[in-house]
Write an enzyme that holds these catalytic residues in place. Structure first.
Site, PDB file in Angstrom:
ATOM      1  NE  ARG A  57      36.759   3.400  21.083  1.00 49.87           N
ATOM      2  CZ  ARG A  57      37.810   2.667  20.740  1.00 49.87           C
ATOM      3  NH1 ARG A  57      38.637   3.090  19.793  1.00 49.87           N
ATOM      4  NH2 ARG A  57      38.059   1.517  21.345  1.00 49.87           N
ATOM      5  CE  LYS A 199      36.657   6.203  25.481  1.00 49.11           C
ATOM      6  NZ  LYS A 199      37.058   6.305  26.910  1.00 49.11           N
ATOM      7  CG  HIS A 218      40.381   4.243  29.563  1.00 55.84           C
ATOM      8  ND1 HIS A 218      40.249   3.005  28.970  1.00 55.84           N
ATOM      9  CD2 HIS A 218      39.174   4.840  29.419  1.00 55.84           C
ATOM     10  CE1 HIS A 218      39.020   2.864  28.498  1.00 55.84           C
ATOM     11  NE2 HIS A 218      38.351   3.959  28.757  1.00 55.84           N
ATOM     12  CB  SER A 236      34.369   0.033  26.461  1.00 61.60           C
ATOM     13  OG  SER A 236      34.758   1.363  26.270  1.00 61.60           O
ATOM     14  CE  LYS A 240      36.658   3.092  32.183  1.00 58.76           C
ATOM     15  NZ  LYS A 240      36.099   2.286  31.087  1.00 58.76           N
ATOM     16  CB  THR A 241      30.093   3.139  33.965  1.00 55.94           C
ATOM     17  OG1 THR A 241      30.892   3.819  32.994  1.00 55.94           O
ATOM     18  CG2 THR A 241      28.898   4.008  34.313  1.00 55.94           C
ATOM     19  CG  ASP A 255      35.582   6.415  30.075  1.00 52.93           C
ATOM     20  OD1 ASP A 255      36.013   5.269  30.310  1.00 52.93           O
ATOM     21  OD2 ASP A 255      35.567   6.911  28.947  1.00 52.93           O
ATOM     22  NE  ARG A 319      29.195   2.417  25.250  1.00 57.28           N
ATOM     23  CZ  ARG A 319      30.275   2.351  26.010  1.00 57.28           C
ATOM     24  NH1 ARG A 319      30.346   3.050  27.130  1.00 57.28           N
ATOM     25  NH2 ARG A 319      31.281   1.577  25.665  1.00 57.28           N
TER      26      ARG A 319
END
Length: 526
Positions: A57, A199, A218, A236, A240-241, A255, A319
């Protein structure tokens, strides 16, 4: 099916549109990605795209149009930067000019699985793989729902253009991501990174929902066979994933979620997982989700299409996006009841935090507002190694409102539903080695099955964090005390105090936020 015609886009400022490819099938997208040279394909026929120099980003290029009434709600600063209506109109014209006279992909989709909370979003792009990404990441309507689809918000992606006048406009670069809340529009230019789309809508959900009294988060979420829901907060790269994708629990989402009076619901219809160093042995669910329909970003493959997930030559932020249906054990409704457990995931670059700590309600509020972690290499432009940071609510980059607006809602829900809260360190130990996924999963399992509550606890000095002495599944229980991973107790104590100072300094910004957020007593003490 909608009968959307090119002339229908004139009301969105787009002229002479050649053709509309509306909510295309994956077969059509794959055909176009190949024909237009946008993607290559792996040895199992998964589409692979390179996003160019933008592999993360561009947070310094994000702006909100400063105008009433939204300007009264937005927490202005380095994260939420203002832009004038006049400059926005110049950028909108630039965006519209790029997209006019082209064949466009138009994707109509929902953000939010809860029908009472979801928003209808129209996405417009000239790039096939971005349409693919959108269909992977958002909730696709049924044909019946498309019949009368009216967008609440429109996102234009003009990644092929750049802003030549950014210096005169006092903007950061020729890239722009701009939100016009009153017009219900977002425009993106100059960056090809798919995460800006994802996002961008998350940012808007973080604006809309709290103003409706609903918490936006988040976090990832899963649910056990007994209906017990767990939330995993973290930035990130903190896991989390990976940690919410569990063969023994149904994945709600990886997410972005909302929490209303009925319970937890996913904002998205897919997952966006990091794949650096991915292996079938350590993360089989994610590995097996990479198949036709998925979209790999910035990976390296040989001439036969075999992907080398260890290759970081393009970026560490490699990704894959895929619909949640690619995860065998997922919750079809993308929603469930109220959480039993909440886990804050932190990547501690100092080797101070225990692998797992049980938090009091006050500590939960403190660590939620602190949002301590490290920015992991590749998730933002210019980040090439971990940088410790404090990101309020574990997602401050995406919060248009003041962090205490979200914290207040979280505190109310923790109290109302009696939720247990834990802090889990997925970062480094005193030897500079990252916690193994196996040991972290053992910590998570101890939380989910409740066995952690049977353990004897000890206290980390200065931070006053309670951590278990033993835990089922941990081969060497000595690692549960971070001090044991350091060669020098003196160096450990020195580092504890240094990190504590950083926590205290960061939390000073909440001192004027009212007595209900005076949680500094729950933080470290020197």
């Amino acid at each position: 099916m909608s009968k959307l015609q090119p002339k229908d886009l004139e009301k969105y400022g787009l002229k002479d549109v050649v053709n509309i490819i509306y909510n295309p099938t994956y077969d059509k997208l794959a055909e176009d990605e190949a024909a237009k040279g946008e993607c290559s394909f792996s040895d199992n026929n998964t589409a692979m795209v390179d996003t160019g120099k933008f592999t993360g980003r561009s947070p310094r290029d994000k702006y909100f149009v400063k105008q009433p009434p939204s300007q009264e709600h937005i927490a202005w600063g380095d994260i939420n930067q203002p832009i004038s209506k006049e400059i926005y109109e110049e950028l909108f014209e630039l965006t519209a000019s790029q997209l006019s006279g082209k064949e466009l992909y138009v994707i109509d989709a929902f953000a939010g699985a809860s029908k009472s909370s979801r928003k209808s979003i129209r996405f417009i792009t000239e790039v096939a793989w971005q349409a693919h990404f959108i269909e992977n990441m958002f909730i696709m309507p049924t044909e019946e729902e498309l019949e009368n689809f009216e967008p609440d918000f429109v996102l234009y992606n003009a990644c092929k253009t750049t802003n030549p006048n950014y210096k005169e406009q006092n903007l950061n670069s020729d890239v722009y991501v701009v939100f016009n809340i009153e017009d219900n529009v977002a425009i993106i230019g100059g960056t090809w990174y798919g995460g800006e789309i994802k996002k961008g809508i998350f940012t808007m959900m973080n604006y809309w929902l709290p103003l409706e009294g609903k918490l936006s988060m988040h976090c990832s979420a899963n649910v056990g066979k007994e209906g017990d829901v767990c939330l995993f907060f973290g930035l990130s790269g903190t896991g989390k994933t990976t940690l919410s994708t569990d063969p023994n629990r149904a994945l709600i989402g990886d997410d972005e979620h909302g929490w209303d009076d009925e319970g937890v619901f996913n904002f998205e219809g897919g997952c966006y997982a990091k794949v650096i160093d991915l292996s079938k042995e350590s993360e089989p669910e994610i590995y097996n989700a990479i198949r036709p329909g998925a979209l790999l970003e910035n990976v390296v493959a040989d001439k036969n299409g075999k992907v080398d997930y260890s290759d970081k030559s393009k970026t560490e932020n490699t990704r894959v996006s895929y619909t949640i249906e690619h995860i065998e054990n997922h919750e079809p409704s993308l929603s469930a009841g109220h959480p039993k457990n909440i886990i804050f995931l932190s990547y501690d670059a100092f080797g101070v935090l225990p692998p797992v700590s049980k938090l009091t309600k006050e500590q939960a509020m403190y660590y939620f507002l602190s949002g301590y972690t490290a920015k992991v290499a590749g998730t933002e432009r210019g980040i090439i190694e971990p940088v410790t940071t404090f990101s309020a609510c574990f997602g401050e980059a995406f919060l248009p409102l003041h962090p205490t607006d979200y914290a207040k809602l979280l505190g109310e829900k923790i109290d109302k539903h009696g939720v247990n809260v834990y802090l889990v360190n997925t970062g480094l130990n005193g030897q500079g080695k990252r916690m193994s996924i196996k040991d972290t999963r053992a910590c998570i399992n101890g939380i989910l099955n409740g066995s952690i509550n049977d353990a004897e606890f000890e206290t980390l000095e200065v931070f006053n964090l309670q951590f278990p002495k033993t835990l089922e599944g941990i081969k060497d229980n000595s690692i549960l005390n971070p001090k044991n991973t350091w060669e020098s107790e003196e160096e450990f104590n020195k580092t504890v105090r240094e990190l504590a100072k950083e926590f205290i300094k960061n939390f000073d910004r909440y001192n004027n936020s009212g007595s209900e957020f005076d949680y500094s007593a729950a933080g470290p003490k020197l």
